[in-house]
Design a protein around this motif. Sequence first.
Motif, PDB file in Angstrom:
ATOM      1  N   UNK A 187     -85.418  31.571  47.755  1.00  0.00           N
ATOM      2  CA  UNK A 187     -85.775  30.298  46.917  1.00  0.00           C
ATOM      3  C   UNK A 187     -84.764  29.409  46.925  1.00  0.00           C
ATOM      4  N   UNK A 188     -83.641  29.518  47.891  1.00  0.00           N
ATOM      5  CA  UNK A 188     -82.349  28.734  48.085  1.00  0.00           C
ATOM      6  C   UNK A 188     -82.745  27.300  48.847  1.00  0.00           C
ATOM      7  N   UNK A 189     -83.286  26.476  48.164  1.00  0.00           N
ATOM      8  CA  UNK A 189     -83.428  25.122  48.847  1.00  0.00           C
ATOM      9  C   UNK A 189     -82.312  24.266  49.600  1.00  0.00           C
ATOM     10  N   UNK A 190     -81.114  24.494  48.692  1.00  0.00           N
ATOM     11  CA  UNK A 190     -80.114  23.805  49.288  1.00  0.00           C
ATOM     12  C   UNK A 190     -79.271  24.636  50.550  1.00  0.00           C
ATOM     13  N   UNK A 191     -79.399  25.716  50.673  1.00  0.00           N
ATOM     14  CA  UNK A 191     -78.838  26.413  51.789  1.00  0.00           C
ATOM     15  C   UNK A 191     -79.758  26.155  52.829  1.00  0.00           C
ATOM     16  N   UNK A 192     -81.092  26.116  52.574  1.00  0.00           N
ATOM     17  CA  UNK A 192     -82.383  25.911  53.576  1.00  0.00           C
ATOM     18  C   UNK A 192     -82.066  24.489  54.424  1.00  0.00           C
ATOM     19  N   UNK A 193     -81.750  23.701  53.407  1.00  0.00           N
ATOM     20  CA  UNK A 193     -81.415  22.207  53.853  1.00  0.00           C
ATOM     21  C   UNK A 193     -80.117  22.086  54.638  1.00  0.00           C
ATOM     22  N   UNK A 194     -79.059  22.875  54.186  1.00  0.00           N
ATOM     23  CA  UNK A 194     -77.932  22.917  54.831  1.00  0.00           C
ATOM     24  C   UNK A 194     -77.928  23.414  56.365  1.00  0.00           C
ATOM     25  N   UNK A 195     -78.691  24.576  56.184  1.00  0.00           N
ATOM     26  CA  UNK A 195     -78.640  25.284  57.665  1.00  0.00           C
ATOM     27  C   UNK A 195     -79.482  24.307  58.660  1.00  0.00           C
ATOM     28  N   UNK A 196     -80.674  23.703  58.080  1.00  0.00           N
ATOM     29  CA  UNK A 196     -81.384  22.827  59.042  1.00  0.00           C
ATOM     30  C   UNK A 196     -80.545  21.641  59.468  1.00  0.00           C
ATOM     31  N   UNK A 197     -79.784  21.063  58.478  1.00  0.00           N
ATOM     32  CA  UNK A 197     -79.031  19.904  58.881  1.00  0.00           C
ATOM     33  C   UNK A 197     -77.766  20.370  59.890  1.00  0.00           C
ATOM     34  N   UNK A 198     -77.219  21.459  59.554  1.00  0.00           N
ATOM     35  CA  UNK A 198     -76.112  21.730  60.550  1.00  0.00           C
ATOM     36  C   UNK A 198     -76.443  22.198  61.907  1.00  0.00           C
ATOM     37  N   UNK A 199     -77.639  22.861  61.960  1.00  0.00           N
ATOM     38  CA  UNK A 199     -78.281  22.953  63.183  1.00  0.00           C
ATOM     39  C   UNK A 199     -79.158  21.780  63.945  1.00  0.00           C
ATOM     40  N   UNK A 200     -79.353  20.889  63.209  1.00  0.00           N
ATOM     41  CA  UNK A 200     -79.757  19.596  63.844  1.00  0.00           C
ATOM     42  C   UNK A 200     -81.460  19.875  64.015  1.00  0.00           C
ATOM     43  N   UNK A 201     -82.054  20.511  62.926  1.00  0.00           N
ATOM     44  CA  UNK A 201     -83.292  20.885  63.092  1.00  0.00           C
ATOM     45  C   UNK A 201     -84.145  20.258  62.119  1.00  0.00           C
ATOM     46  N   UNK A 202     -85.271  19.874  62.367  1.00  0.00           N
ATOM     47  CA  UNK A 202     -86.361  19.069  61.492  1.00  0.00           C
ATOM     48  C   UNK A 202     -87.266  20.421  61.488  1.00  0.00           C
ATOM     49  N   UNK A 203     -87.745  20.612  60.145  1.00  0.00           N
ATOM     50  CA  UNK A 203     -88.950  21.690  59.866  1.00  0.00           C
ATOM     51  C   UNK A 203     -90.285  21.473  60.709  1.00  0.00           C
ATOM     52  N   UNK A 204     -90.598  20.083  60.859  1.00  0.00           N
ATOM     53  CA  UNK A 204     -91.883  19.614  61.522  1.00  0.00           C
ATOM     54  C   UNK A 204     -91.602  20.285  63.033  1.00  0.00           C
ATOM     55  N   UNK A 205     -90.416  20.202  63.714  1.00  0.00           N
ATOM     56  CA  UNK A 205     -90.356  20.319  65.071  1.00  0.00           C
ATOM     57  C   UNK A 205     -90.444  22.042  65.182  1.00  0.00           C
ATOM     58  N   UNK A 206     -90.099  22.954  64.061  1.00  0.00           N
ATOM     59  CA  UNK A 206     -90.098  24.243  64.347  1.00  0.00           C
ATOM     60  C   UNK A 206     -91.143  25.249  63.892  1.00  0.00           C
ATOM     61  N   UNK A 207     -91.689  24.400  62.809  1.00  0.00           N
ATOM     62  CA  UNK A 207     -92.506  25.260  61.865  1.00  0.00           C
ATOM     63  C   UNK A 207     -93.602  26.152  62.550  1.00  0.00           C
ATOM     64  N   UNK A 208     -94.189  25.816  63.823  1.00  0.00           N
ATOM     65  CA  UNK A 208     -95.213  26.592  64.176  1.00  0.00           C
ATOM     66  C   UNK A 208     -94.402  27.884  64.987  1.00  0.00           C
ATOM     67  N   UNK A 209     -93.208  27.756  65.440  1.00  0.00           N
ATOM     68  CA  UNK A 209     -92.445  28.508  65.945  1.00  0.00           C
ATOM     69  C   UNK A 209     -91.728  29.818  65.180  1.00  0.00           C
ATOM     70  N   UNK A 210     -91.511  29.466  63.769  1.00  0.00           N
ATOM     71  CA  UNK A 210     -90.809  30.252  62.938  1.00  0.00           C
ATOM     72  C   UNK A 210     -91.632  31.154  62.101  1.00  0.00           C
ATOM     73  N   UNK A 211     -91.804  32.387  62.133  1.00  0.00           N
ATOM     74  CA  UNK A 211     -92.569  32.975  61.207  1.00  0.00           C
ATOM     75  C   UNK A 211     -91.817  34.111  60.522  1.00  0.00           C
TER      76      UNK A 211
END
Length: 122
Positions: free
Chosen positions: A38-62
């Motif tokens: 439940x670490x929203x800030x680290x989740x946000x940072x990882x996505x930002x650093x990787x230049x990934x948007x949730x909507x683009x990878x949601x179906x591919x990550x389980x």
Amino acid sequence: MKLKFLPLIAVFATPLFATSASANDQVAESICAYIAANDKNSLRKTLSDSRIRIKNVYDGVSCDGLPMIRFAIKNNAADAAEFIIKQLPGSFVAKMGDSEWAASNGFAASPILEAIKARSAS
């Protein structure tokens, strides 16, 4: 003569693709770990650093075989789930069926369902 070079290209290109796949796997593992914690800030940072948007990878990550929001519901990760839900289009959230899944799997009291309902309405 061109046929002789094709196997060499395939041999040298394979490690490049393998490296890319393992990097993507590592990002996916990090995403799942931050959701579970439940670490929203680290989740946000990882996505930002990787230049990934949730909507683009949601179906591919389980995570443990579940989509990210269901994994968050299962782990009672309300902050991380709310962040993910806000990053997805409302129409997409409405079609996922997470509310029904939660109700049929004993998570009907989860506060995450309110965020899903609010996003689905918008």
